[in-house]
Structures are given as C-alpha cells and as structure tokens.
Design a protein around this motif. Structure first.
Motif, PDB file in Angstrom:
ATOM      1  N   PRO A  54     -86.707 -37.336  23.306  1.00 55.57           N
ATOM      2  CA  PRO A  54     -86.383 -36.083  22.625  1.00 55.57           C
ATOM      3  C   PRO A  54     -85.609 -35.135  23.544  1.00 55.57           C
ATOM      4  N   TYR A  56     -84.612 -31.856  25.593  1.00 58.76           N
ATOM      5  CA  TYR A  56     -85.288 -30.772  26.303  1.00 58.76           C
ATOM      6  C   TYR A  56     -84.232 -29.816  26.845  1.00 58.76           C
ATOM      7  N   PRO A  90     -89.337 -28.572  25.539  1.00 54.19           N
ATOM      8  CA  PRO A  90     -88.833 -29.303  24.383  1.00 54.19           C
ATOM      9  C   PRO A  90     -87.950 -28.421  23.512  1.00 54.19           C
ATOM     10  N   GLU A  92     -86.688 -29.200  20.271  1.00 55.50           N
ATOM     11  CA  GLU A  92     -86.892 -29.238  18.823  1.00 55.50           C
ATOM     12  C   GLU A  92     -88.352 -29.369  18.398  1.00 55.50           C
ATOM     13  N   ASP A  93     -89.211 -29.922  19.235  1.00 53.86           N
ATOM     14  CA  ASP A  93     -90.594 -30.208  18.844  1.00 53.86           C
ATOM     15  C   ASP A  93     -91.561 -29.496  19.788  1.00 53.86           C
ATOM     16  N   PRO A  94     -92.048 -28.313  19.401  1.00 50.34           N
ATOM     17  CA  PRO A  94     -92.928 -27.549  20.291  1.00 50.34           C
ATOM     18  C   PRO A  94     -94.289 -28.213  20.540  1.00 50.34           C
ATOM     19  N   SER A  95     -94.600 -29.300  19.810  1.00 47.00           N
ATOM     20  CA  SER A  95     -95.862 -29.995  20.071  1.00 47.00           C
ATOM     21  C   SER A  95     -95.774 -30.883  21.310  1.00 47.00           C
ATOM     22  N   LEU A  96     -94.556 -31.138  21.797  1.00 39.13           N
ATOM     23  CA  LEU A  96     -94.375 -31.940  23.013  1.00 39.13           C
ATOM     24  C   LEU A  96     -94.683 -31.096  24.244  1.00 39.13           C
TER      25      LEU A  96
END
Length: 157
Positions: A54, A56, A90, A92-96
């Motif tokens: 993904p 970053y 990250p 696009e995906d703040p859960s990463l």
C-alpha cells in the motif's frame, strides 16, 4: 526511495557512457558535497523484500555526502552515503500501522571509458505503531560492458 535511487543510478550510467573524456595532462577533478538535515517527503511503498504494498507518505531526515573524482583519461569514481530517520504514514488506509525507523543508503560507481560498474546497498529498520517491525537489507551490483551487455546481481533479505 529505492525506485528514485535506481533512476539516479541509471542516469549516472548514461552520463558516464556518453560523455567525452577530459583533456589529458590535467590533474583529477574531485568534488565533495555534504548536506545535513536534508528533509524529503514522497509517496512510495514501505521498502521490504516483497514487491508492492500500500502507498505511504514517507518523510526522511538525513545527512548525505557525495564524492566524485574524474581523471584526465576519462576514468571516474563516484560514491555517496545517505543515512537518517524516516516516518511512514499510510496514505489511503488509516487502519494500517505507521512506521518510524532508520535507514542508510550507500553507492559506489566506477567508469573507465569502456565499462561502468556500481554497487549500492540499502538498509532499513523500523517499528510500527502496532508494535510490528520491518527490516530490509538490499544489495545491487551491475557491470555494463562496451558491447552493451549488462550483468546485474540483486539480493534482498
């Protein structure tokens, strides 16, 4: 980060292969450039030995030293070392997890008018906001011959 380094290496090779030799009899020309607290921000994947990942936003703060020596007969030797810290968030995906850590990049290149060769290393160690760790050690070596063939060795662990 690695892709930008490989592009720089490619441009250096092209420049070394297609530039003329300086005048004979002159002493070698040496140049050293030092940059401290160099801050760079870019979007890339977190460097690992696996391809992809993904996106970053990566911010590095580093010190960089570059040295080149060009000889009158056209030979050239170049080397650089860049070392510092990084923060990777990250995109696009703040859960990463976000990562913080240290990195070092070193490169050495030689040309003699007929062949060009170079080696570079990239080392990275980081810790994720979730407690995970990342590390990568990459080595790349290439040799370009007068007939245009290029041998390359790449290792990552």
């Amino acid at each position: 980060m690695l892709r930008r380094l490989l592009l720089t290496v490619g441009l250096l090779i092209a420049g070394l292969l297609f530039t003329g030799a300086p005048a004979f009899g002159a002493p070698p020309v040496t140049e050293t450039t030092t940059q401290k607290n160099l801050v760079e921000t870019f979007v890339d994947v977190v460097p690992t030995c696996e391809e992809g990942g993904p996106p970053y936003t990566i911010t590095t703060t580093s010190n960089l030293i570059e040295h080149s020596t060009i000889f009158p007969d056209g030979r050239e030797h170049d080397t650089f070392t860049q070392t510092g810290t990084f923060v990777a968030v990250p995109l696009e995906d703040p859960s990463l997890p976000s990562y913080t850590g240290k990195f070092t990049v070193w490169g050495g290149f030689n040309a003699n008018g007929a062949t060009v060769n170079g080696t570079f290393t990239f080392n990275l160690r980081g810790t994720g906001s979730d407690g995970s760790t990342i590390s990568a050690h990459q080595v790349d070596h290439f040799n370009a011959r007068p007939d245009g063939t290029v041998n390359e060795f790449f290792h990552c662990h």
